[in-house]
Design an enzyme around this catalytic site. Structure first.
Site, PDB file in Angstrom:
ATOM      1  N   TYR A   1      13.919  23.728   4.831  1.00  0.00           N
ATOM      2  CA  TYR A   1      14.197  24.774   5.819  1.00  0.00           C
ATOM      3  C   TYR A   1      14.862  25.990   5.169  1.00  0.00           C
ATOM      4  CZ  TYR A   1      15.945  27.079  10.018  1.00  0.00           C
ATOM      5  OH  TYR A   1      16.228  27.991  10.989  1.00  0.00           O
TER       6      TYR A   1
ATOM      7  N   LYS B   1      13.158  29.759   4.523  1.00  0.00           N
ATOM      8  CA  LYS B   1      13.813  30.980   4.999  1.00  0.00           C
ATOM      9  C   LYS B   1      14.013  31.964   3.853  1.00  0.00           C
ATOM     10  CE  LYS B   1      14.828  30.314   9.397  1.00  0.00           C
ATOM     11  NZ  LYS B   1      14.547  31.293  10.431  1.00  0.00           N
TER      12      LYS B   1
ATOM     13  N   SER C   1      20.949  23.919  15.188  1.00  0.00           N
ATOM     14  CA  SER C   1      22.359  24.276  15.354  1.00  0.00           C
ATOM     15  C   SER C   1      23.037  23.424  16.417  1.00  0.00           C
ATOM     16  CB  SER C   1      22.490  25.761  15.721  1.00  0.00           C
ATOM     17  OG  SER C   1      22.135  26.585  14.646  1.00  0.00           O
TER      18      SER C   1
ATOM     19  N   PRO D   1      22.613  34.864  10.740  1.00  0.00           N
ATOM     20  CA  PRO D   1      23.603  34.168  11.558  1.00  0.00           C
ATOM     21  C   PRO D   1      23.902  32.784  10.992  1.00  0.00           C
ATOM     22  CG  PRO D   1      21.477  34.047  12.606  1.00  0.00           C
ATOM     23  CD  PRO D   1      21.302  34.892  11.351  1.00  0.00           C
TER      24      PRO D   1
END
Length: 184
Positions: A31, A35, A73, A58
């Site tokens: 992941y 990104k 999250s 963020p």
């Protein structure tokens, strides 16, 4: 020449991945690697085509969900409430309310001089501190009590998002993010 203004959001995990950092552990963490590679491609494309790109990074986003299932999250918080002792060693740098990320996007889009990368977190601190806050807010849950640093060597920073704070964006208290998540 046409002027484009583009804003992207990337997880904080995409902040760096040099050739030397492409270790087996990093490659298991697809992941953040994806990104990182996506952001690098966006910057290269923007430079080649003269597009103004600003990225927002963020940290762990908490708050109401749009989808019917948990995102990564929110799963961090749920796992903690269920007693997980995962230290989030490679993932944790702080958290932010999802509405604050929305507000940051709007502010940066409306700010002509906005350039580069913007870190958006309520501070950089140990996951242990986050767990302590969760335990205080939800004493009825078996939140694990960490006794050691959860991110060895991580240096705390209260104003990690200074560039956004200087633009007038105010953090939603993380306690409110917990409440909005639990009522969503």
């Amino acid at each position: 020449m046409v002027s484009f203004k583009t804003r992207f959001t990337y997880a904080m995990l995409s902040l760096s991945l040099s050739q030397e950092e492409r270790t087996p552990l990093a490659m298991e963490k697809w992941y953040p690697v994806s990104k990182t590679l996506a952001e690098k491609a966006a910057w290269e494309f923007a430079e080649k085509h003269g597009i103004d790109v600003v990225t927002i990074h963020p940290s762990t986003c908490l708050g109401p969900l749009l989808q019917p299932s948990l995102n990564a999250s929110s799963a961090v918080l749920l796992n903690l409430l269920q007693g997980s002792n995962d230290t989030q060693e490679y993932h944790w740098l702080g958290c932010v309310h999802v509405q604050d990320v929305v507000n940051a996007h709007i502010r940066l889009f409306e700010t002509p001089g906005a350039k580069g990368r913007y870190l958006w977190t309520n501070g950089i601190y140990q996951f242990k501190e986050f767990a302590e806050t969760v335990a205080k807010l939800y004493p009825e849950y078996p939140v694990h009590r960490f006794t050691k640093e959860t991110q060895p060597g991580l240096v705390a920073c209260k104003d990690a998002a200074k560039r956004l704070i200087d633009l007038g964006i105010v953090f939603t208290p993380i306690e409110k993010a917990f409440r909005t998540l639990s009522t969503a």
